[in-house]
Design a protein around this motif. Sequence first.
Motif, PDB file in Angstrom:
ATOM      1  N   ALA A  23       0.830  -1.202   0.000  1.00  0.00           N
ATOM      2  CA  ALA A  23       0.000   0.000   0.000  1.00  0.00           C
ATOM      3  C   ALA A  23       0.867   1.255   0.000  1.00  0.00           C
ATOM      4  N   ALA A  24       1.919   1.262   0.824  1.00  0.00           N
ATOM      5  CA  ALA A  24       2.825   2.418   0.840  1.00  0.00           C
ATOM      6  C   ALA A  24       3.618   2.514  -0.460  1.00  0.00           C
ATOM      7  N   ALA A  25       3.977   1.361  -1.035  1.00  0.00           N
ATOM      8  CA  ALA A  25       4.757   1.356  -2.267  1.00  0.00           C
ATOM      9  C   ALA A  25       3.955   1.845  -3.465  1.00  0.00           C
ATOM     10  N   VAL A  26       2.623   1.732  -3.405  1.00  0.00           N
ATOM     11  CA  VAL A  26       1.794   2.248  -4.499  1.00  0.00           C
ATOM     12  C   VAL A  26       2.011   3.754  -4.651  1.00  0.00           C
ATOM     13  N   GLY A  27       2.041   4.469  -3.522  1.00  0.00           N
ATOM     14  CA  GLY A  27       2.292   5.913  -3.597  1.00  0.00           C
ATOM     15  C   GLY A  27       3.667   6.229  -4.133  1.00  0.00           C
ATOM     16  N   ALA A  28       4.668   5.453  -3.694  1.00  0.00           N
ATOM     17  CA  ALA A  28       6.025   5.659  -4.201  1.00  0.00           C
ATOM     18  C   ALA A  28       6.086   5.386  -5.697  1.00  0.00           C
ATOM     19  N   GLY A  29       5.413   4.316  -6.134  1.00  0.00           N
ATOM     20  CA  GLY A  29       5.406   3.984  -7.555  1.00  0.00           C
ATOM     21  C   GLY A  29       4.715   5.040  -8.396  1.00  0.00           C
ATOM     22  N   LEU A  30       3.638   5.618  -7.873  1.00  0.00           N
ATOM     23  CA  LEU A  30       2.947   6.676  -8.605  1.00  0.00           C
ATOM     24  C   LEU A  30       3.834   7.911  -8.715  1.00  0.00           C
ATOM     25  N   ALA A  31       4.534   8.240  -7.631  1.00  0.00           N
ATOM     26  CA  ALA A  31       5.448   9.388  -7.667  1.00  0.00           C
ATOM     27  C   ALA A  31       6.576   9.166  -8.672  1.00  0.00           C
ATOM     28  N   VAL A  32       7.077   7.937  -8.741  1.00  0.00           N
ATOM     29  CA  VAL A  32       8.121   7.599  -9.715  1.00  0.00           C
ATOM     30  C   VAL A  32       7.612   7.808 -11.135  1.00  0.00           C
ATOM     31  N   ASN A  33       6.358   7.425 -11.378  1.00  0.00           N
ATOM     32  CA  ASN A  33       5.809   7.576 -12.727  1.00  0.00           C
ATOM     33  C   ASN A  33       5.553   9.040 -13.083  1.00  0.00           C
ATOM     34  N   VAL A  34       5.190   9.855 -12.104  1.00  0.00           N
ATOM     35  CA  VAL A  34       5.027  11.288 -12.370  1.00  0.00           C
ATOM     36  C   VAL A  34       6.379  11.891 -12.745  1.00  0.00           C
TER      37      VAL A  34
END
Length: 404
Positions: free
Chosen positions: A293-304
């Motif tokens: 769940a926490a990694a989803v936010g990190a992954g979204l930030a990486v994609n931005v």
Amino acid sequence: MSHSHPSPASWYRPMVARPPGERHRTATMLELFFDLCFVTAVAQAATAFEHELAEGHIGHGVLGYAMVFFAIWWAWMNFTWFASAYDTDDVPYRLLTLVQITGALVLAAGASEALLHEDFTVITWGYVIMRLAMVTQWLRAARSDPARRATCLRYAVGIFLVQVGWVVRLTLPDDIGLVTFGVLVLAEIAVPAWAEHTATTTWHPHHIAERYGLFTLIVLGESITAATGAVHAALESHAPLADFAALVVGGILTVFALWWLYFARSASVHDQLTSLRMALLWGYGHYLVFASAAAVGAGLAVNVAHATGHGHLSDREAAAAYTIPVAVFVTLVWLLHHRTGGLRTTADVLHPVTVLAVLAVTYAPSPVLFTGIITALLIATTLILSARSAARGDAAGDSEEENA
């Protein structure tokens, strides 16, 4: 009688076991404050993980994130189960909990150094502070609960010895650091099974399910916060909104769907916690729920960042930083909440098919948007199938009444 809300004069209570069938047992304000402080450590770990991924240090980032998140999750989990059985909410209990919160903040301060530079000094001392406070709590329980004194003493001794191991690990050569970490993790995980073998503590199933649900909610909220920060940074750099509008829409759809998925059956989750074995499997399985769940936010930030020309990842690597955590979350929630024991109906295979579809869009254009659409379709299809099943049940009931 519930003592979730003691009077201000309750400066001391004997730490006797609370009944597992206690009515109206809910999370206390202290537990919620504890969670909010712990999510600070989650945020620091996720931010450092995002940095490692964006720089192309994928293997190092994943391993470091897994190690740091174990410390956060395990300390949180141990406090949660102990509080479910022995929360007195008196002054000594509150003060020891504040010591644990202090340790969590020290851990949060050291999370980035541990993940980015493999310097586990600060995070280890923060972890040990939390765990030694937990030892003191178990000793209090041992004194006041003769029926489970052996269990409480086993917890206290086991936790203390493992903390000695963590401190000794700081003095050992770096080339055996991963091996010693693995050994100590196994020791930590073994303590509850060993301690509870003599007599099971009286944790409250409904209270445990609520506590896990609340922490999942907070971690998902942290993912939204991390993604919002990434979007804000992109706008500050004057990147056109059109460059990452699909990411924003896909991210919102995904997080909303993950929230819906987790809480779709939250009201009946406590019915699964019927034995120590099931409780351990369910509780330990949440390591991957929280971490993903926490990694989803990190992954979204990486994609931005990737969409605006920052970072050192390929298109597929950036996509995988998002799709893999989503797939892990859906898989674990399915196994822990939704799986019935077979794959005999359409509803039984929805989640595995969704996982495969999410992983497949790693190789598609706009993977974040497609992930959001796929997870939203999972929720929509689940609702339709549930409505049809309820309608068939009502029809069958009416038929039986007519025949009678």
